[in-house]
Enzyme design. Structure first.
Site, PDB file in Angstrom:
ATOM      1  CB  THR A  43     -19.896 -67.935 -49.427  1.00  0.00           C
ATOM      2  OG1 THR A  43     -19.252 -68.700 -50.438  1.00  0.00           O
ATOM      3  CG2 THR A  43     -20.014 -68.805 -48.183  1.00  0.00           C
ATOM      4  CG  ASP A  44     -20.464 -69.810 -54.533  1.00  0.00           C
ATOM      5  OD1 ASP A  44     -19.613 -69.867 -53.621  1.00  0.00           O
ATOM      6  OD2 ASP A  44     -20.152 -69.732 -55.748  1.00  0.00           O
ATOM      7  CD  GLU A  45     -16.245 -71.859 -50.487  1.00  0.00           C
ATOM      8  OE1 GLU A  45     -16.052 -72.616 -49.528  1.00  0.00           O
ATOM      9  OE2 GLU A  45     -15.354 -71.174 -51.002  1.00  0.00           O
ATOM     10  CE1 TYR A  76     -15.718 -68.326 -45.314  1.00  0.00           C
ATOM     11  CE2 TYR A  76     -15.862 -69.621 -47.341  1.00  0.00           C
ATOM     12  CZ  TYR A  76     -16.081 -68.439 -46.650  1.00  0.00           C
ATOM     13  OH  TYR A  76     -16.682 -67.369 -47.280  1.00  0.00           O
ATOM     14  CE  LYS A 127     -19.930 -66.244 -44.763  1.00  0.00           C
ATOM     15  NZ  LYS A 127     -19.822 -64.848 -44.220  1.00  0.00           N
TER      16      LYS A 127
HETATM   17  P1  NAD Z   1     -11.581 -60.692 -46.035  1.00  0.00           P
HETATM   18  O1  NAD Z   1     -10.987 -61.849 -45.314  1.00  0.00           O
HETATM   19  O2  NAD Z   1     -10.808 -59.962 -47.048  1.00  0.00           O
HETATM   20  O3  NAD Z   1     -12.061 -59.586 -44.973  1.00  0.00           O
HETATM   21  C1  NAD Z   1     -12.696 -59.909 -43.779  1.00  0.00           C
HETATM   22  C2  NAD Z   1     -12.744 -58.640 -42.935  1.00  0.00           C
HETATM   23  O4  NAD Z   1     -13.461 -58.939 -41.734  1.00  0.00           O
HETATM   24  C3  NAD Z   1     -11.370 -58.121 -42.510  1.00  0.00           C
HETATM   25  O5  NAD Z   1     -11.323 -56.722 -42.583  1.00  0.00           O
HETATM   26  C4  NAD Z   1     -11.247 -58.582 -41.069  1.00  0.00           C
HETATM   27  O6  NAD Z   1     -10.412 -57.754 -40.274  1.00  0.00           O
HETATM   28  C5  NAD Z   1     -12.696 -58.513 -40.616  1.00  0.00           C
HETATM   29  N1  NAD Z   1     -12.994 -59.432 -39.512  1.00  0.00           N
HETATM   30  C6  NAD Z   1     -12.645 -60.746 -39.414  1.00  0.00           C
HETATM   31  N2  NAD Z   1     -13.101 -61.250 -38.260  1.00  0.00           N
HETATM   32  C7  NAD Z   1     -13.763 -60.248 -37.629  1.00  0.00           C
HETATM   33  C8  NAD Z   1     -14.480 -60.157 -36.413  1.00  0.00           C
HETATM   34  N3  NAD Z   1     -14.568 -61.195 -35.601  1.00  0.00           N
HETATM   35  N4  NAD Z   1     -15.086 -58.993 -36.101  1.00  0.00           N
HETATM   36  C9  NAD Z   1     -14.979 -57.899 -36.928  1.00  0.00           C
HETATM   37  N5  NAD Z   1     -14.279 -57.919 -38.077  1.00  0.00           N
HETATM   38  C10 NAD Z   1     -13.695 -59.090 -38.423  1.00  0.00           C
HETATM   39  O7  NAD Z   1     -12.945 -61.246 -46.620  1.00  0.00           O
HETATM   40  P2  NAD Z   1     -13.664 -60.916 -47.996  1.00  0.00           P
HETATM   41  O8  NAD Z   1     -13.095 -61.747 -49.056  1.00  0.00           O
HETATM   42  O9  NAD Z   1     -13.747 -59.450 -48.152  1.00  0.00           O
HETATM   43  O10 NAD Z   1     -15.126 -61.494 -47.688  1.00  0.00           O
HETATM   44  C11 NAD Z   1     -16.093 -60.677 -47.039  1.00  0.00           C
HETATM   45  C12 NAD Z   1     -17.334 -61.507 -46.785  1.00  0.00           C
HETATM   46  O11 NAD Z   1     -17.862 -61.974 -48.029  1.00  0.00           O
HETATM   47  C13 NAD Z   1     -17.111 -62.741 -45.923  1.00  0.00           C
HETATM   48  O12 NAD Z   1     -18.200 -62.884 -45.069  1.00  0.00           O
HETATM   49  C14 NAD Z   1     -17.061 -63.889 -46.914  1.00  0.00           C
HETATM   50  O13 NAD Z   1     -17.517 -65.088 -46.323  1.00  0.00           O
HETATM   51  C15 NAD Z   1     -18.010 -63.387 -47.975  1.00  0.00           C
HETATM   52  N6  NAD Z   1     -17.743 -63.848 -49.361  1.00  0.00           N
HETATM   53  C16 NAD Z   1     -16.479 -63.775 -49.861  1.00  0.00           C
HETATM   54  C17 NAD Z   1     -16.255 -64.159 -51.185  1.00  0.00           C
HETATM   55  C18 NAD Z   1     -14.876 -64.085 -51.816  1.00  0.00           C
HETATM   56  O14 NAD Z   1     -14.696 -64.613 -52.900  1.00  0.00           O
HETATM   57  N7  NAD Z   1     -13.891 -63.448 -51.200  1.00  0.00           N
HETATM   58  C19 NAD Z   1     -17.325 -64.630 -51.956  1.00  0.00           C
HETATM   59  C20 NAD Z   1     -18.601 -64.701 -51.398  1.00  0.00           C
HETATM   60  C21 NAD Z   1     -18.798 -64.293 -50.086  1.00  0.00           C
HETATM   61  O1  DAU Z   2     -17.167 -69.259 -53.658  1.00  0.00           O
HETATM   62  C1  DAU Z   2     -17.036 -68.166 -52.790  1.00  0.00           C
HETATM   63  C2  DAU Z   2     -15.797 -68.359 -51.940  1.00  0.00           C
HETATM   64  O2  DAU Z   2     -14.692 -68.136 -52.795  1.00  0.00           O
HETATM   65  C3  DAU Z   2     -15.759 -67.430 -50.744  1.00  0.00           C
HETATM   66  O3  DAU Z   2     -16.795 -67.741 -49.867  1.00  0.00           O
HETATM   67  C4  DAU Z   2     -14.419 -67.543 -50.019  1.00  0.00           C
HETATM   68  O4  DAU Z   2     -14.343 -66.564 -48.986  1.00  0.00           O
HETATM   69  C5  DAU Z   2     -13.306 -67.316 -51.003  1.00  0.00           C
HETATM   70  O5  DAU Z   2     -12.068 -67.543 -50.352  1.00  0.00           O
HETATM   71  C6  DAU Z   2     -13.431 -68.247 -52.194  1.00  0.00           C
HETATM   72  O6  DAU Z   2     -13.206 -69.619 -51.802  1.00  0.00           O
HETATM   73  P1  DAU Z   2     -12.365 -70.640 -52.722  1.00  0.00           P
HETATM   74  O7  DAU Z   2     -11.795 -71.670 -51.822  1.00  0.00           O
HETATM   75  O8  DAU Z   2     -13.143 -71.070 -53.894  1.00  0.00           O
HETATM   76  O9  DAU Z   2     -11.237 -69.600 -53.259  1.00  0.00           O
HETATM   77  P2  DAU Z   2      -9.668 -69.729 -53.408  1.00  0.00           P
HETATM   78  O10 DAU Z   2      -9.236 -68.525 -54.155  1.00  0.00           O
HETATM   79  O11 DAU Z   2      -8.984 -70.009 -52.119  1.00  0.00           O
HETATM   80  O12 DAU Z   2      -9.499 -70.991 -54.348  1.00  0.00           O
HETATM   81  C7  DAU Z   2     -10.067 -71.002 -55.649  1.00  0.00           C
HETATM   82  C8  DAU Z   2      -9.649 -72.283 -56.342  1.00  0.00           C
HETATM   83  O13 DAU Z   2      -8.237 -72.227 -56.594  1.00  0.00           O
HETATM   84  C9  DAU Z   2      -9.873 -73.531 -55.513  1.00  0.00           C
HETATM   85  O14 DAU Z   2     -10.278 -74.580 -56.389  1.00  0.00           O
HETATM   86  C10 DAU Z   2      -8.502 -73.854 -54.943  1.00  0.00           C
HETATM   87  C11 DAU Z   2      -7.548 -73.333 -55.996  1.00  0.00           C
HETATM   88  N1  DAU Z   2      -6.258 -72.823 -55.475  1.00  0.00           N
HETATM   89  C12 DAU Z   2      -6.291 -71.855 -54.511  1.00  0.00           C
HETATM   90  C13 DAU Z   2      -5.113 -71.365 -53.979  1.00  0.00           C
HETATM   91  C14 DAU Z   2      -5.141 -70.317 -52.873  1.00  0.00           C
HETATM   92  C15 DAU Z   2      -5.049 -73.298 -55.989  1.00  0.00           C
HETATM   93  O15 DAU Z   2      -5.025 -74.155 -56.880  1.00  0.00           O
HETATM   94  N2  DAU Z   2      -3.891 -72.809 -55.452  1.00  0.00           N
HETATM   95  C16 DAU Z   2      -3.867 -71.883 -54.455  1.00  0.00           C
HETATM   96  O16 DAU Z   2      -2.757 -71.504 -53.992  1.00  0.00           O
END
Ligand code: NAD
Ligand code: DAU
Length: 347
Positions: free
Chosen positions: A130-132, A154, A158
């Protein structure tokens, strides 16, 4: 014949949001490849997300990536040739409530997958990050050589996974690439993130909690563009290299909320501005260049506003998917524990 035609790709975390889209993409583009979805089915993983995908060629194994016996067993039984790891604890707010669980999956799990890659001579392992991990940047953009400065439990976990991948490549020659994606949105996102959580609540006419002044900036990318980028890295990425996958599409949270209100037909009264529950760990802005992935021939294709609206439409048309999820205690307990003191009776 294409390299992936004879491949057996183990997609860890494939029952989650992004992983399931990646499995769909693989199955569509390479119908002769085999896919093993390896997933622990935590609260975020759902068989309902992948049920329509399962077949002789797309199979499912339940297991945790931090459990070497199950990981190795799945690789041996299925003759896995490639690994793409999406499995992670992925939500920042949950990492405030329970930081420890993130380390087991996001750090130790990556170590286990690196060891398995070496042991079974896996051709390529893509670790989805992730970019985070770069932390927050007020001006300018991070690139892949920027220092890692994570601010939340988190993102620190990562970053720990990324460093395991790097060290395994340098020490043992593990053929692992790391991708760092921006904020994803699209169908099948567990309803806890800004867009999915707000869409589901607004569709029910419920209040939504906007943290602080809503001016935080995220770089949003549609899940389909992100998955195409990950596939590009699987095919052409150089082992030991990090690839950013972003859309350079920056929006403040409050701008997104405006689109969500319009598309759900709700008004401002449902937006409750709350004291920031992330406190010091709330990163102000994410921004990065993705030139290295673009140089492999990838570029984002989706229009942000159109696709946010399509995402809301998807949630409107697919209550069968999210209603059972939000009825579960694991969902309701989190919403109560995290938002109870801000939303009071309005949960
Ligand atoms: P998600 O939380 O929707 O899904 C995670 C999946 O992993 C689920 O199916 C869960 O059951 C499985 N899982 C969790 N722990 C596990 C374990 N110990 N062993 C096997 N399976 C396990 O997540 P997502 O939003 O689809 O993100 C997927 C990946 O992409 C993550 O690694 C996250 O860090 C990365 N990512 C997410 C975002 C975003 O915006 N959602 C952005 C950039 C990177
Ligand atoms: O940047 C990539 C990341 O983006 C991924 O690595 C993470 O898995 C994914 O969860 C996401 O992280 P963020 O923390 O940026 O996403 P989130 O949707 O939780 O929050 C986005 C922004 O919105 C953040 O500034 C917090 C705000 N927010 C979020 C929630 C859930 C609110 O204001 N209210 C809310 O209820």
């Amino acid at each position: 014949m294409h390299e992936l035609d004879n491949a057996v790709v183990m997609v860890c975390g494939g029952a989650g949001f992004i992983g399931s889209h990646f499995v769909r993409l693989l199955a569509e583009k390479y119908p002769r490849s085999k896919v093993v979805i390896f997933d622990a089915l935590t609260y975020a993983g759902n068989l309902s997300t992948i049920q329509d995908l399962l077949s002789e060629r797309v199979t499912f194994v339940q297991g945790k990536i931090q459990d070497p016996a199950t990981v190795n067993g799945a690789i041996e039984a299925n003759h896995v040739t490639h690994i793409v790891n999406f499995a992670a604890e992925s939500h920042n707010d949950r990492s405030i409530l329970d930081p420890g669980s993130f380390i087991h999956t996001d750090v130790f799990g990556v170590f286990v997958l690196c060891e398995a890659t070496n042991k079974y001579k896996i051709a390529k392992y893509v670790q989805v990050s992730t970019d985070e991990v770069y932390g927050s940047i007020d001006q300018g953009r991070f690139n892949e050589d920027s220092p890692i400065m994570p601010n939340t439990p988190y993102s620190a976990s990562k970053a720990g996974g990324d460093l395991q991948a790097r060290a395994h490549h340098i020490t043992f020659g593990t053929p692992v690439c790391v991708t760092r994606g921006g904020n994803n949105y699209g169908p099948y996102q567990y309803p806890e993130k800004l867009i999915s959580f707000f869409a589901v609540r607004l569709l029910q006419g419920k209040k939504v909690p906007l943290y602080g002044d809503g001016t935080q900036v995220r770089e949003w990318i549609h899940v389909a563009d992100h998955c195409r980028g990950i596939l590009t890295v699987l095919l052409s990425g150089v082992p030991g290299t990090v690839y950013n996958i972003g859309d350079e599409n920056e929006r403040q949270n409050k701008q997104i909320v405006r689109i969500l209100l319009e598309e759900t037909g709700q008004n401002d009264e449902l937006v409750k501005r709350i004291e920031d529950p992330r406190k010091g760990a709330h990163d102000k802005r994410y921004s990065m260049t993705s030139d290295r992935t673009r140089a492999l021939g990838w570029k984002p294709q989706e229009d942000f506003e159109t696709q946010v609206r399509n995402t809301v439409k998807w949630y409107r048309d697919n209550e069968w998917w999210w209603q059972p999820i939000i009825a579960l205690p694991v969902y309701q307990d989190f919403v109560k524990a995290f938002y109870g003191r801000y939303l009071g009776e309005d949960l």
